[in-house]
Design a protein around this motif. Structure first.
Motif, PDB file in Angstrom:
ATOM      1  N   ILE A 274      20.945  68.634  47.203  1.00 26.40           N
ATOM      2  CA  ILE A 274      22.054  67.997  47.908  1.00 26.40           C
ATOM      3  C   ILE A 274      21.771  66.499  47.952  1.00 26.40           C
ATOM      4  O   ILE A 274      20.637  66.082  48.184  1.00 26.40           O
ATOM      5  CB  ILE A 274      22.246  68.590  49.320  1.00 26.40           C
ATOM      6  N   VAL A 275      22.781  65.686  47.636  1.00 26.22           N
ATOM      7  CA  VAL A 275      22.640  64.232  47.573  1.00 26.22           C
ATOM      8  C   VAL A 275      23.672  63.601  48.495  1.00 26.22           C
ATOM      9  O   VAL A 275      24.867  63.912  48.411  1.00 26.22           O
ATOM     10  CB  VAL A 275      22.840  63.710  46.128  1.00 26.22           C
ATOM     11  N   TRP A 276      23.203  62.707  49.354  1.00 28.19           N
ATOM     12  CA  TRP A 276      24.067  62.031  50.320  1.00 28.19           C
ATOM     13  C   TRP A 276      24.056  60.524  50.077  1.00 28.19           C
ATOM     14  O   TRP A 276      23.007  59.941  49.806  1.00 28.19           O
ATOM     15  CB  TRP A 276      23.568  62.265  51.745  1.00 28.19           C
ATOM     16  N   GLU A 277      25.209  59.899  50.242  1.00 24.55           N
ATOM     17  CA  GLU A 277      25.309  58.446  50.313  1.00 24.55           C
ATOM     18  C   GLU A 277      25.986  58.091  51.630  1.00 24.55           C
ATOM     19  O   GLU A 277      27.062  58.612  51.944  1.00 24.55           O
ATOM     20  CB  GLU A 277      26.124  57.877  49.158  1.00 24.55           C
ATOM     21  N   ALA A 278      25.343  57.229  52.406  1.00 27.80           N
ATOM     22  CA  ALA A 278      25.897  56.787  53.685  1.00 27.80           C
ATOM     23  C   ALA A 278      25.797  55.272  53.773  1.00 27.80           C
ATOM     24  O   ALA A 278      25.019  54.640  53.038  1.00 27.80           O
ATOM     25  CB  ALA A 278      25.146  57.434  54.855  1.00 27.80           C
ATOM     26  N   VAL A 279      26.593  54.683  54.641  1.00 27.30           N
ATOM     27  CA  VAL A 279      26.566  53.230  54.825  1.00 27.30           C
ATOM     28  C   VAL A 279      26.337  52.927  56.297  1.00 27.30           C
ATOM     29  O   VAL A 279      26.699  53.699  57.190  1.00 27.30           O
ATOM     30  CB  VAL A 279      27.878  52.574  54.341  1.00 27.30           C
ATOM     31  N   LYS A 280      25.715  51.764  56.524  1.00 26.00           N
ATOM     32  CA  LYS A 280      25.525  51.269  57.886  1.00 26.00           C
ATOM     33  C   LYS A 280      26.608  50.231  58.142  1.00 26.00           C
ATOM     34  O   LYS A 280      26.603  49.160  57.522  1.00 26.00           O
ATOM     35  CB  LYS A 280      24.133  50.652  58.045  1.00 26.00           C
ATOM     36  N   PRO A 281      27.565  50.540  58.989  1.00 25.42           N
ATOM     37  CA  PRO A 281      28.704  49.632  59.157  1.00 25.42           C
ATOM     38  C   PRO A 281      28.279  48.224  59.549  1.00 25.42           C
ATOM     39  O   PRO A 281      27.365  48.033  60.354  1.00 25.42           O
ATOM     40  CB  PRO A 281      29.520  50.293  60.275  1.00 25.42           C
ATOM     41  N   ALA A 282      28.931  47.246  58.939  1.00 27.76           N
ATOM     42  CA  ALA A 282      28.734  45.858  59.321  1.00 27.76           C
ATOM     43  C   ALA A 282      29.491  45.598  60.598  1.00 27.76           C
ATOM     44  O   ALA A 282      30.655  45.939  60.734  1.00 27.76           O
ATOM     45  CB  ALA A 282      29.209  44.929  58.200  1.00 27.76           C
ATOM     46  N   ALA A 283      28.830  45.017  61.572  1.00 27.44           N
ATOM     47  CA  ALA A 283      29.418  44.823  62.896  1.00 27.44           C
ATOM     48  C   ALA A 283      30.722  44.049  62.805  1.00 27.44           C
ATOM     49  O   ALA A 283      30.781  42.971  62.223  1.00 27.44           O
ATOM     50  CB  ALA A 283      28.435  44.081  63.796  1.00 27.44           C
ATOM     51  N   GLY A 284      31.785  44.651  63.363  1.00 31.10           N
ATOM     52  CA  GLY A 284      33.060  43.968  63.492  1.00 31.10           C
ATOM     53  C   GLY A 284      33.878  43.887  62.215  1.00 31.10           C
ATOM     54  O   GLY A 284      34.928  43.261  62.206  1.00 31.10           O
ATOM     55  N   THR A 285      33.366  44.517  61.112  1.00 28.10           N
ATOM     56  CA  THR A 285      34.086  44.394  59.846  1.00 28.10           C
ATOM     57  C   THR A 285      34.783  45.685  59.446  1.00 28.10           C
ATOM     58  O   THR A 285      35.642  45.670  58.563  1.00 28.10           O
ATOM     59  CB  THR A 285      33.132  44.019  58.712  1.00 28.10           C
ATOM     60  N   GLY A 286      34.378  46.821  60.063  1.00 29.11           N
ATOM     61  CA  GLY A 286      34.941  48.106  59.666  1.00 29.11           C
ATOM     62  C   GLY A 286      34.347  48.642  58.395  1.00 29.11           C
ATOM     63  O   GLY A 286      34.808  49.660  57.870  1.00 29.11           O
ATOM     64  N   VAL A 287      33.311  47.981  57.842  1.00 27.84           N
ATOM     65  CA  VAL A 287      32.671  48.459  56.613  1.00 27.84           C
ATOM     66  C   VAL A 287      32.114  49.859  56.851  1.00 27.84           C
ATOM     67  O   VAL A 287      31.441  50.110  57.853  1.00 27.84           O
ATOM     68  CB  VAL A 287      31.547  47.506  56.177  1.00 27.84           C
ATOM     69  N   GLY A 288      32.406  50.764  55.939  1.00 19.62           N
ATOM     70  CA  GLY A 288      31.862  52.111  56.039  1.00 19.62           C
ATOM     71  C   GLY A 288      32.685  53.045  56.870  1.00 19.62           C
ATOM     72  O   GLY A 288      32.295  54.187  57.085  1.00 19.62           O
ATOM     73  N   GLU A 289      33.844  52.617  57.358  1.00 19.05           N
ATOM     74  CA  GLU A 289      34.646  53.501  58.168  1.00 19.05           C
ATOM     75  C   GLU A 289      35.205  54.649  57.318  1.00 19.05           C
ATOM     76  O   GLU A 289      35.460  54.494  56.141  1.00 19.05           O
ATOM     77  CB  GLU A 289      35.797  52.727  58.810  1.00 19.05           C
TER      78      GLU A 289
END
Length: 292
Positions: A274-289
């Motif tokens: 099983i392979v996962w890709e996740a992101v750490k949201p950039a504060a206040g930018t909505g990145v990774g939502e």
């Protein structure tokens, strides 16, 4: 903990799984071959199976990989063969920056990262594994440390990668929290691991630990929901999940080669990684939502 390698029982289990999975759709000849082999091995004709009667010792990750490191890269490995194309595709997607290869082992992914232009830090608890990794990836930096307590400061890498390692931990949560901690906002976390299906069915991966002995480092079955919860609790947003299936490769010289037809039928179309890709949201930018 020491026990005896039960090759006959493992063979019987695989034969039974092949029979269970194919009882409805297989032709009569296939079913008859499975029943005949089950009878043969149940009647005690399994003495010639590789490893029969060998002592088996359970080792912790440090001791186990110290032994395993000398042969790890030379062993054909279906898990790696189905995992690497997916992980390398994610690495190719970039962007390139500073990367952590956590539980880097002999450095197979460290090489993949440095060859793509990442400034790479490899971390592993095994000095023996790190020695192999240094020789393969001389341009990388290496540090001794554990997944649950990474020797890096907060928000110090753009990509945190850990491959086929979290299965050795009873709980993946602390390690995933550490991967998230060292990742900068807007950065990515990529994790691959043994699929819970194959861990539940196959159990442990044995390796030669001496002339007459085998060993294993325990694998724990983590369900997809366990990983997803750990990513969420660590403040990460899952972007993608992949479940590559068995590719037909059996371990060379192993007991499964004696029952190759049954083994391939037992594992056919079963996800093994099983392979996962996740992101750490950039504060206040909505990145990774969003989520997978």
């Amino acid at each position: 903990m020491s026990s005896t390698f039960r090759a006959r029982e493992l063979v019987l289990g695989i034969e039974g799984l092949a029979l269970l999975r194919s009882a409805v759709d297989a032709d009569d000849a296939f079913i008859e071959r499975r029943v005949a082999e089950i009878r043969k091995f149940a009647d005690g004709e399994g003495e010639g199976l590789p490893g029969t009667g060998a002592a088996v010792n359970e080792l912790d990750a440090g001791a186990g990989y110290a032994i395993w490191s000398s042969v790890y890269d030379s062993l054909p490995n279906s898990f790696i063969e189905v995992e690497e194309p997916l992980v390398h595709g994610l690495l190719d997607a970039g962007p390139v920056g500073t990367a952590l290869d956590a539980a880097c082992g002999t450095g197979r992914q460290t090489v993949a990262l440095t060859s793509r232009g990442y400034r790479t830090i490899g971390v592993d608890q095994s000095p023996d594994m790190l020695a192999h990794a240094r020789s393969k990836a001389p341009d990388a930096e290496f540090r001794e440390g554990r997944l649950e307590e990474l020797p890096l400061p907060d928000a110090s890498v753009d990509l945190a990668l850990s491959t086929l390692a979290l299965t050795h931990l009873p709980d993946p949560g602390p390690a995933i929290a550490e991967l998230a901690r060292v990742t900068r906002p807007g950065g990515r976390v990529i994790v691959s691991d043994l699929h819970p299906f194959v861990v539940t069915l196959q159990g442990q991966c044995h390796f030669v630990a001496g002339d007459d002995a085998l060993a294993f480092v325990r694998n724990y079955a983590h369900q997809a929901s366990d990983y997803f919860r750990a990513f969420t609790e660590a403040g990460l947003t899952v972007r993608a999940c992949f479940e590559p299936v068995f590719n037909g490769r059996l371990a060379s010289g192993g007991y499964e080669e004696f029952i190759a037809e049954a083994a391939r039928a037992a594992w056919q179309d079963i996800p093994i990684v099983i392979v996962w890709e996740a992101v750490k949201p950039a504060a206040g930018t909505g990145v990774g939502e969003g989520s997978a």
